[in-house]
Motif scaffolding. Structure first.
Motif, short mmCIF file in Angstrom:
data_model
loop_
_atom_site.label_atom_id
_atom_site.label_comp_id
_atom_site.label_asym_id
_atom_site.label_seq_id
_atom_site.Cartn_x
_atom_site.Cartn_y
_atom_site.Cartn_z
N GLY A 136 88.85 -26.53 -70.26
CA GLY A 136 90.21 -27.00 -70.43
C GLY A 136 91.07 -25.89 -71.01
N ASN A 137 92.37 -26.14 -71.13
CA ASN A 137 93.30 -25.13 -71.60
C ASN A 137 93.25 -24.88 -73.10
OD1 ASN A 137 94.29 -24.67 -69.05
ND2 ASN A 137 95.94 -26.15 -69.25
N ARG B 138 95.03 -26.29 -79.91
CA ARG B 138 95.16 -25.55 -81.16
C ARG B 138 95.47 -26.53 -82.27
NH1 ARG B 138 95.01 -20.50 -82.58
NH2 ARG B 138 94.97 -19.77 -80.42
N LEU C 52 82.34 -12.34 -72.23
CA LEU C 52 81.38 -13.19 -72.93
C LEU C 52 80.08 -13.27 -72.14
CD1 LEU C 52 83.83 -16.14 -73.69
CD2 LEU C 52 83.16 -14.31 -75.25
N GLY D 108 83.56 -16.07 -82.46
CA GLY D 108 83.30 -16.41 -81.08
C GLY D 108 83.38 -17.91 -80.82
N LEU D 109 82.85 -18.31 -79.68
CA LEU D 109 82.81 -19.73 -79.31
C LEU D 109 81.58 -20.37 -79.96
CD1 LEU D 109 83.64 -19.69 -75.52
CD2 LEU D 109 84.77 -21.11 -77.20
N TYR E 294 83.70 -26.87 -77.88
CA TYR E 294 83.55 -25.64 -78.63
C TYR E 294 84.76 -25.47 -79.54
CZ TYR E 294 80.40 -24.57 -74.75
OH TYR E 294 79.41 -24.60 -73.82
N GLN F 32 87.47 -13.80 -70.95
CA GLN F 32 88.47 -14.57 -71.67
C GLN F 32 89.66 -13.69 -72.02
OE1 GLN F 32 87.33 -16.31 -75.48
NE2 GLN F 32 88.85 -17.93 -75.24
N PHE G 27 88.00 -25.94 -77.35
CA PHE G 27 87.88 -25.99 -75.90
C PHE G 27 86.87 -27.05 -75.49
CE2 PHE G 27 90.41 -22.52 -74.50
CZ PHE G 27 90.29 -21.50 -75.43
N LEU H 49 90.89 -23.25 -82.68
CA LEU H 49 91.19 -23.44 -81.27
C LEU H 49 89.99 -24.14 -80.65
CD1 LEU H 49 92.92 -22.96 -78.74
CD2 LEU H 49 91.89 -20.67 -78.59
N LYS I 157 93.39 -17.74 -74.15
CA LYS I 157 93.22 -18.55 -72.95
C LYS I 157 91.78 -19.05 -72.86
CE LYS I 157 97.31 -17.95 -71.03
NZ LYS I 157 97.42 -17.19 -69.76
N GLU I 158 91.54 -19.96 -71.93
CA GLU I 158 90.19 -20.46 -71.78
C GLU I 158 89.30 -19.44 -71.06
OE1 GLU I 158 92.79 -21.35 -70.10
OE2 GLU I 158 92.30 -21.89 -68.02
N PRO I 159 88.00 -19.42 -71.38
CA PRO I 159 87.07 -18.53 -70.66
C PRO I 159 86.96 -18.95 -69.20
CG PRO I 159 86.09 -19.34 -72.71
CD PRO I 159 87.33 -20.15 -72.47
N PHE J 84 76.75 -19.01 -75.96
CA PHE J 84 77.70 -17.92 -75.76
C PHE J 84 77.48 -16.81 -76.79
CE2 PHE J 84 81.07 -19.22 -72.77
CZ PHE J 84 80.66 -20.50 -72.50
N GLY J 85 77.59 -15.57 -76.33
CA GLY J 85 77.72 -14.47 -77.26
C GLY J 85 79.13 -14.45 -77.82
N LYS J 86 79.35 -13.62 -78.83
CA LYS J 86 80.68 -13.58 -79.47
C LYS J 86 81.68 -12.79 -78.66
CE LYS J 86 78.96 -14.25 -84.14
NZ LYS J 86 78.84 -13.70 -85.51
N GLY J 87 81.21 -12.07 -77.67
CA GLY J 87 82.13 -11.37 -76.79
C GLY J 87 82.29 -9.90 -77.10
N GLN K 86 86.72 -22.10 -81.48
CA GLN K 86 86.75 -20.65 -81.47
C GLN K 86 87.59 -20.16 -82.63
OE1 GLN K 86 88.40 -18.68 -77.95
NE2 GLN K 86 86.79 -17.14 -78.14
#
Lengths: 112, 115
Positions: free
Chosen positions: B107-108, B111, A87, B42-43, B35, A38, B90, B88, A42-44, A102-105, B37
């Motif tokens: 998706g993009n 926000r 991630l 995180g997500l 999701y 990511q 997603f 944010l 932006k999107e992952p 998902f992990g937090k990254g 964020q």
């Protein structure tokens, strides 16, 4: 609750360095594993899936250790463009289905 | 072009004013998910859907609703938004959840700011 844990970093490395990330997961029944990348805000996006035998895609190598319940990502010859958050993603049940957790990254910053 | 489309990209609203964030995919995917964020967290999954008319709560479903009446659409509804829902968001989809042959497509992002 099923957990996926990652070191948040940041990992600050010079260009050309080799860097490795680990990710641990709590559900021993998990069957599908992925690394996503990511970029900021932006999107992952999928970087690579992680197969039991390990797999490689150019400078990137992913490994799975079921006994210790962790997956790893190795990046060789780091580029500036590798700077991103990585991630770790695991499905939460056995088989090929299931919800993805998902992990937090882990944040990577590659410096000139 | 295969894609997941979220709208709007940016939204500023006030507390209590109902809103819907739309999500549509054109890949005939079975699985869809929302999701949020937030920095340091995180997500986090809000809701997901394994197929039409099947939805399940994720980690943080409180204050949100979803529906999956058609395969391609998975709207996220905030009946009475509050400032702690500023985030944010997603939407994502995949052919099937968890399969190696069907990665998640995102998706993009949307926000959302709730004042």
């Amino acid at each position: 609750r099923k957990e996926v844990e990652q070191d948040p970093g940041p990992f600050n490395v010079p260009e050309g360095a080799t860097v490795a990330f680990n990710c641990t997961y709590s559900n021993s029944a998990s069957q599908s594993f992925f690394w996503y990348r990511q970029d900021c805000r932006k999107e992952p996006k999928l970087l690579m899936s992680v197969y039991s035998s390990g797999n490689e895609d150019g400078r990137f190598t992913a490994q799975l250790n079921r006994a210790s319940q962790y997956i790893s990502l190795l990046i060789r010859d780091s580029k500036l463009s590798d700077s991103a958050t990585y991630l770790c993603v695991v499905n939460d049940r056995g088989g090929s289905q299931g919800n993805l957790i998902f992990g937090k990254g882990t944040k990577l910053s590659v410096k000139p | 072009e295969a894609q997941v489309t979220q709208n709007p990209r940016y939204l500023i609203t006030v507390t209590g004013k109902k809103l819907t964030v739309t999500c549509s995919q054109n890949m005939n995917h079975e699985y869809m998910s929302w999701y949020r964020q937030d920095p340091g967290l995180g997500l986090r999954q809000i809701y997901y859907s394994m197929n039409v008319e099947v939805t399940d709560k994720g980690d943080v479903p409180e204050g949100y609703k979803v529906s999956r009446k058609e395969k391609r659409n998975f709207p996220l509804i905030l009946e009475s938004p509050s400032p702690n829902q500023t985030s944010l968001y997603f939407c994502a989809s995949s052919l099937r959840s968890g399969s190696y042959n069907s990665p998640l497509h995102f998706g993009n992002g949307t926000r959302l700011t709730v004042t």
